[in-house]
Design a protein around this motif. Structure first.
Motif, PDB file in Angstrom:
ATOM      1  N   ASP A   1       0.889  -1.133  -0.116  1.00 13.12           N
ATOM      2  CA  ASP A   1      -0.085  -0.135   0.107  1.00 13.12           C
ATOM      3  C   ASP A   1       0.671   1.042  -0.075  1.00 13.12           C
ATOM      4  O   ASP A   1       2.101   1.341   0.308  1.00 13.12           O
ATOM      5  CB  ASP A   1      -0.940   0.064   1.150  1.00 13.12           C
ATOM      6  CG  ASP A   1      -0.469   0.057   2.545  1.00 13.12           C
ATOM      7  OD1 ASP A   1      -0.025   1.061   3.116  1.00 13.12           O
ATOM      8  OD2 ASP A   1       0.178  -1.150   2.941  1.00 13.12           O
ATOM      9  N   GLU A   2       0.206   2.413  -0.426  1.00 13.15           N
ATOM     10  CA  GLU A   2       0.853   3.587  -0.489  1.00 13.15           C
ATOM     11  C   GLU A   2       1.558   3.821   0.818  1.00 13.15           C
ATOM     12  O   GLU A   2       2.723   4.529   0.927  1.00 13.15           O
ATOM     13  CB  GLU A   2       0.002   4.600  -0.987  1.00 13.15           C
ATOM     14  CG  GLU A   2       1.018   6.041  -1.414  1.00 13.15           C
ATOM     15  CD  GLU A   2      -0.114   7.112  -2.072  1.00 13.15           C
ATOM     16  OE1 GLU A   2       0.316   8.019  -2.193  1.00 13.15           O
ATOM     17  OE2 GLU A   2      -1.327   6.611  -2.244  1.00 13.15           O
ATOM     18  N   GLU A   3       0.919   4.010   1.755  1.00 14.85           N
ATOM     19  CA  GLU A   3       1.247   4.439   3.267  1.00 14.85           C
ATOM     20  C   GLU A   3       2.463   3.696   3.569  1.00 14.85           C
ATOM     21  O   GLU A   3       3.387   4.287   4.136  1.00 14.85           O
ATOM     22  CB  GLU A   3       0.130   4.227   4.071  1.00 14.85           C
ATOM     23  CG  GLU A   3      -1.212   5.211   4.162  1.00 14.85           C
ATOM     24  CD  GLU A   3      -1.872   4.412   3.028  1.00 14.85           C
ATOM     25  OE1 GLU A   3      -1.865   3.262   2.565  1.00 14.85           O
ATOM     26  OE2 GLU A   3      -3.068   5.345   2.615  1.00 14.85           O
ATOM     27  N   SER A   4       2.634   2.494   3.357  1.00 13.81           N
ATOM     28  CA  SER A   4       3.729   1.543   3.992  1.00 13.81           C
ATOM     29  C   SER A   4       5.136   1.926   3.069  1.00 13.81           C
ATOM     30  O   SER A   4       6.102   2.162   3.627  1.00 13.81           O
ATOM     31  CB  SER A   4       3.528   0.182   3.869  1.00 13.81           C
ATOM     32  OG  SER A   4       2.403  -0.332   4.771  1.00 13.81           O
ATOM     33  N   ALA A   5       4.706   2.094   1.781  1.00 14.59           N
ATOM     34  CA  ALA A   5       5.942   2.591   0.790  1.00 14.59           C
ATOM     35  C   ALA A   5       6.199   4.026   1.294  1.00 14.59           C
ATOM     36  O   ALA A   5       7.600   4.087   1.412  1.00 14.59           O
ATOM     37  CB  ALA A   5       5.261   2.509  -0.576  1.00 14.59           C
ATOM     38  N   THR A   6       5.426   4.813   1.531  1.00 12.20           N
ATOM     39  CA  THR A   6       5.856   6.214   1.855  1.00 12.20           C
ATOM     40  C   THR A   6       6.888   6.383   3.157  1.00 12.20           C
ATOM     41  O   THR A   6       7.606   7.009   3.151  1.00 12.20           O
ATOM     42  CB  THR A   6       4.420   7.305   2.099  1.00 12.20           C
ATOM     43  OG1 THR A   6       3.874   7.184   0.676  1.00 12.20           O
ATOM     44  CG2 THR A   6       4.874   8.579   2.459  1.00 12.20           C
ATOM     45  N   LEU A   7       6.094   5.315   4.262  1.00 12.78           N
ATOM     46  CA  LEU A   7       6.948   5.438   5.542  1.00 12.78           C
ATOM     47  C   LEU A   7       8.160   4.771   5.308  1.00 12.78           C
ATOM     48  O   LEU A   7       9.090   5.254   5.828  1.00 12.78           O
ATOM     49  CB  LEU A   7       6.076   4.444   6.431  1.00 12.78           C
ATOM     50  CG  LEU A   7       6.671   4.282   7.727  1.00 12.78           C
ATOM     51  CD1 LEU A   7       6.683   5.701   8.463  1.00 12.78           C
ATOM     52  CD2 LEU A   7       5.474   3.492   8.717  1.00 12.78           C
ATOM     53  N   ASN A   8       8.003   3.731   4.351  1.00 14.61           N
ATOM     54  CA  ASN A   8       9.658   3.186   4.257  1.00 14.61           C
ATOM     55  C   ASN A   8      10.638   4.244   3.592  1.00 14.61           C
ATOM     56  O   ASN A   8      11.816   4.050   3.887  1.00 14.61           O
ATOM     57  CB  ASN A   8       9.513   1.968   3.372  1.00 14.61           C
ATOM     58  CG  ASN A   8      10.689   1.049   3.060  1.00 14.61           C
ATOM     59  OD1 ASN A   8      11.211   0.578   4.026  1.00 14.61           O
ATOM     60  ND2 ASN A   8      11.171   1.242   1.922  1.00 14.61           N
ATOM     61  N   ILE A   9      10.211   5.210   2.769  1.00 15.50           N
ATOM     62  CA  ILE A   9      11.135   6.226   2.253  1.00 15.50           C
ATOM     63  C   ILE A   9      11.488   7.396   3.145  1.00 15.50           C
ATOM     64  O   ILE A   9      12.510   7.665   3.590  1.00 15.50           O
ATOM     65  CB  ILE A   9      10.296   6.811   1.047  1.00 15.50           C
ATOM     66  CG1 ILE A   9      10.098   5.917  -0.168  1.00 15.50           C
ATOM     67  CG2 ILE A   9      10.965   8.041   0.494  1.00 15.50           C
ATOM     68  CD1 ILE A   9       9.047   6.474  -1.408  1.00 15.50           C
ATOM     69  N   ILE A  10      10.325   7.665   4.145  1.00 18.07           N
ATOM     70  CA  ILE A  10      10.530   8.758   5.098  1.00 18.07           C
ATOM     71  C   ILE A  10      11.661   8.233   6.192  1.00 18.07           C
ATOM     72  O   ILE A  10      12.469   8.859   6.481  1.00 18.07           O
ATOM     73  CB  ILE A  10       9.379   8.989   5.684  1.00 18.07           C
ATOM     74  CG1 ILE A  10       8.358   9.796   4.670  1.00 18.07           C
ATOM     75  CG2 ILE A  10       9.673  10.069   7.050  1.00 18.07           C
ATOM     76  CD1 ILE A  10       6.826  10.166   5.269  1.00 18.07           C
ATOM     77  N   THR A  11      11.349   7.026   6.501  1.00 17.09           N
ATOM     78  CA  THR A  11      12.361   6.406   7.554  1.00 17.09           C
ATOM     79  C   THR A  11      13.638   5.878   7.000  1.00 17.09           C
ATOM     80  O   THR A  11      14.316   5.251   7.743  1.00 17.09           O
ATOM     81  CB  THR A  11      11.426   5.177   8.324  1.00 17.09           C
ATOM     82  OG1 THR A  11      11.281   4.253   7.448  1.00 17.09           O
ATOM     83  CG2 THR A  11      10.324   6.060   9.059  1.00 17.09           C
TER      84      THR A  11
END
Length: 378
Positions: A222-232
């Motif tokens: 999902d987009e949220e998990s992918a975004t979190l992976n990029i942010i962190t």
């Protein structure tokens, strides 16, 4: 035990579970975090339709009050845009600021919705208190502790780099121990429900870890998990985060089925104190099977309702079902639903068996005393 004693115990749990982790976990700062503020629309200076590169757009020029300072915002959007909001005079909006070479620029992000949410929360709380009375008050207090544990223990622990599964199981145990005892009292019935819940959580955690390997899930569907992976920058294990989500998602329904089964056993024993443990189990499982039948449908409808946009998108795809099932975003939701449901269903017979044994042990310890005395001991 009096309500005051429950409150004292709950306050102690809250201090241990919230204040200590708040000191133990250090949440890293996210670079480039932009500040969003609340503003009020004073006037709509201009509003018209205009031709744009993507089609006919709505153009607005607004005057806003941002902490007493008037600001002007020009914006255009398509009706089908994700944030195609059209504020009018008096509306409260969220405004972000971006500093550029020509000075600061302001953008409207969304409506301010907290007022309506507070009214809904107030209506919910009032209805719980009117119908539930003392138990309703205890349930609200337990819910507050659950929210505090999630916000102050589980999320900071995961962000700090700890194993999401260990953090989630520990937090789930803390939530159940506090909320069950506060809402239902400290007795054999509640302790049995707590043990059944923990067994169900253990089964869910083990099966979830196995299913991720079996279905080859990455946790980044999902987009949220992918975004979190990029942010962190990969600091949070996405597979572990997926496991944690499955565990927490199963927790609420586990609470419901385990306390219902434990209550069923003790009510059957109260009606006929001479029934052996095997008969208590058999009769309570008749209730449990009805509960399972309704829970399965409830879980399906809950997941279907949450994933309704996804289901509509899938219905518009040209790919056959046999191909779609292999897409990770869909396989993740199916695995999440099935794993959580298996853990919940397994908790029903386990809790019923534990409650039947505990009910008979409680009666044997009472040495054949009267029914009122036996119930008071529980």
């Amino acid at each position: 035990m009096s309500l005051g004693m429950y409150t004292l115990i709950a306050a102690g749990m809250l201090a241990l579970l919230v204040l200590i982790p708040a000191v133990a976990f250090e949440t890293p700062e996210v670079a480039g975090r932009e500040q969003t503020r609340k503003a009020t629309v004073r006037r709509v200076l201009e509003e018209r339709l205009q031709a744009g590169p993507r089609g006919t757009e709505t153009y607005q020029r607004l005057e806003l009050d941002l902490d007493g300072e008037p600001i002007l915002i020009e914006r255009s959007f398509l009706p089908r845009d994700a944030l195609a909001i059209k504020p009018g005079p008096g509306d409260r909006v969220l405004v972000s600021r971006v500093d550029g070479p020509g000075g600061p620029a302001y953008f409207i992000e969304d409506y301010v919705r907290e007022g309506g949410l507070w009214w809904l929360a107030l209506a919910f709380g009032a209805l719980v208190l009117v119908i539930g009375r003392r138990q309703g008050l205890a349930a609200l207090f337990g819910m507050a502790i659950s929210l505090a544990v999630i916000l102050r223990f589980i999320i900071p622990g995961i962000v700090a780099g700890h194993d999401p599964v260990i953090i989630s199981v520990a937090g789930a145990g803390a939530i159940m121990a506090s909320s069950l005892y506060i809402a239902h009292g400290m007795n054999r019935k509640t302790t049995t429900a707590l043990l059944g819940t923990m067994l169900g959580l253990a089964i869910t955690a083990i099966l979830a870890r196995f299913s991720i390997e079996l279905v080859a899930l990455t946790g980044l569907a999902d987009e949220e998990s992918a975004t979190l992976n990029i942010i962190t920058e990969g600091g949070i294990n996405p597979e572990g985060l997926l496991l944690a989500g499955i565990i927490i998602g199963a927790l609420g329904v586990l609470d419901d089925v385990t306390i219902a089964q434990a209550s069923s056993v003790y009510e059957i024993r109260a009606a006929n104190p001479l029934l052996p443990a095997a008969e208590l189990y058999r009769r309570a499982m008749n209730i449990g099977r009805d509960h399972i039948a309704s829970t399965v449908n409830t879980l399906f409808l809950a997941y279907a309702g949450a994933a309704l946009p996804l289901l509509i998108i899938l219905s518009l795809q040209a790919e056959p079902a046999g191909v779609l099932l292999n897409r990770e975003f869909l396989a993740t939701e199916i695995a999440r639903t099935l794993v959580g449901s298996i853990g919940i269903l397994a908790a029903v017979p386990l809790t019923t068996a534990l409650a039947a044994l505990a009910a008979r042990a409680g009666r044997a310890a009472g040495g054949g005393t009267a029914r009122a005395t036996s119930l008071a001991a529980d």
